[in-house]
Write an enzyme that holds these catalytic residues in place. Sequence first.
Site, short mmCIF file in Angstrom:
data_model
loop_
_atom_site.label_atom_id
_atom_site.label_comp_id
_atom_site.label_asym_id
_atom_site.label_seq_id
_atom_site.Cartn_x
_atom_site.Cartn_y
_atom_site.Cartn_z
NE ARG A 262 -1.31 -4.55 5.57
CZ ARG A 262 -0.03 -4.31 5.30
NH1 ARG A 262 0.66 -3.49 6.09
NH2 ARG A 262 0.56 -4.88 4.27
CE LYS A 286 -1.01 -8.95 6.25
NZ LYS A 286 -1.64 -9.38 4.98
CG HIS A 357 -7.52 -3.59 2.81
ND1 HIS A 357 -6.67 -3.45 3.89
CD2 HIS A 357 -6.81 -4.28 1.88
CE1 HIS A 357 -5.51 -4.04 3.63
NE2 HIS A 357 -5.56 -4.54 2.41
NE ARG A 360 -2.26 -2.26 2.15
CZ ARG A 360 -1.10 -1.86 2.63
NH1 ARG A 360 -1.01 -0.70 3.25
NH2 ARG A 360 -0.01 -2.60 2.49
CG HIS A 383 2.76 -4.82 -0.99
ND1 HIS A 383 2.14 -4.48 -2.17
CD2 HIS A 383 1.77 -4.81 -0.04
CE1 HIS A 383 0.86 -4.29 -1.97
NE2 HIS A 383 0.61 -4.49 -0.69
CE1 TYR A 392 -4.16 -2.37 -5.42
CE2 TYR A 392 -2.04 -3.28 -4.78
CZ TYR A 392 -3.30 -2.84 -4.44
OH TYR A 392 -3.71 -2.87 -3.14
#
Length: 412
Positions: A262, A286, A357, A360, A383, A392
């Site tokens: 990120r 995050k 982004h 990514r 994640h 995805y």
Amino acid sequence: MKYVINDQLALTVAPEGPLAALIVPFAKSVSAQGYSLYTIDRQLRLAAGFSLWLKQKKIECHQIASYHPEQYLQFRSRQFRYRPDDAAALRHLIGFLRSERVILAEKVSVPQVTEVKRLTQAYKQYLREARNLAEPTIAYYVPFIRHFLNDRFGNGAVTLSHLSARDVVRFVQRQASRLHRGRAKLMTTALRSFLNYARYRGEVVLDLAAAVPAVANWSMPSIPRAISADQAHLLLESICCQTAVGRRDYAILLLLARLGLRSGEVAFLELEDIDWNAGTLSVRGKNGLRNAFPLPLEVGNAIAAYLRDGRPTSTSRRVFLRARAPTRGFLSSSAVGSIVRYSLKRAGLKAPTYGAHQFRHGLATEMLRQGASLEEIGDVLGHRHPQTTMIYTKVDLEALRTLALPWPGGVQ
């Protein structure tokens, strides 16, 4: 007779006024921040002129106030053409004087803290300390909660025990119609989090989080906009690595394209986060937890080239620094986004977006098409929940045929 500052700088006359003895220390301070000789020279001339004006106005150091620089610039504009950076130069001087305790910081009247603000501050601290959420996530949640509380209680007393399911539903219904689906989803997530917090405090007995309605048709609404592998290759080839800025930008773009980091993870990367012996990179994600990545040779070489031949001398521990003074690390992740946007425009590439982004998403898309499982993609992207990676599955249905699980009880 010239007044010599150092072997590269001099004033035409010796400075006068209450700041005369501070001109040389101020020059050293500005120089240490990485400003060019031309900029330093302008700042010193303004400082000397300001000091002389203070003498003429009979203003001593301890009497200098924040409005005096503006008054001086108005006076100076009668003799010299005003430049937009003059005000910034004097702000640097005032900041230096305060750091040296020559003048004291002016007292600012403290605004009255409302009950809504007090509660949102407590909620923010809970998210940071008890939930260990990342600062960008907290910054997204809190405005929604402030709006909700203001909508329900206004400037009056905030009594969470008076909240009802009707209040919650009414607020979501009004706001969801005005927001993009992604923002609406974020709003309801924040609202559930806050209502669980209110219950945790013991001020709400009912499970009001369960009353937050779902925003219709938001599940996996669209395919992530991803830069293609060919576009990423062309972009990297367009970067001139013969300059310090080029070496920095090339290393940043490689981190985005090869590791799917990120923008904030790249912007706040520190020298200690790279283990050159083990060939690994540690970044804070995050969720506030650290994730370790293998450092590809191509990426490691690019970072090393920047550190060796491009990074300015600085006490900052950040890997990537600003190219212009003051020399320091990036203040926010938006700096990385600006580098991406500028590089794409300069290369003449029409990418899906101009944000960071998309790299990514591009990495995840390419991994999926190469046969990687969703679990492997989730591990690479850091994640925490499989549902995050599920979006995805819309990218390449042919690639997903090999990942499909058999239907319980046979084909339906």
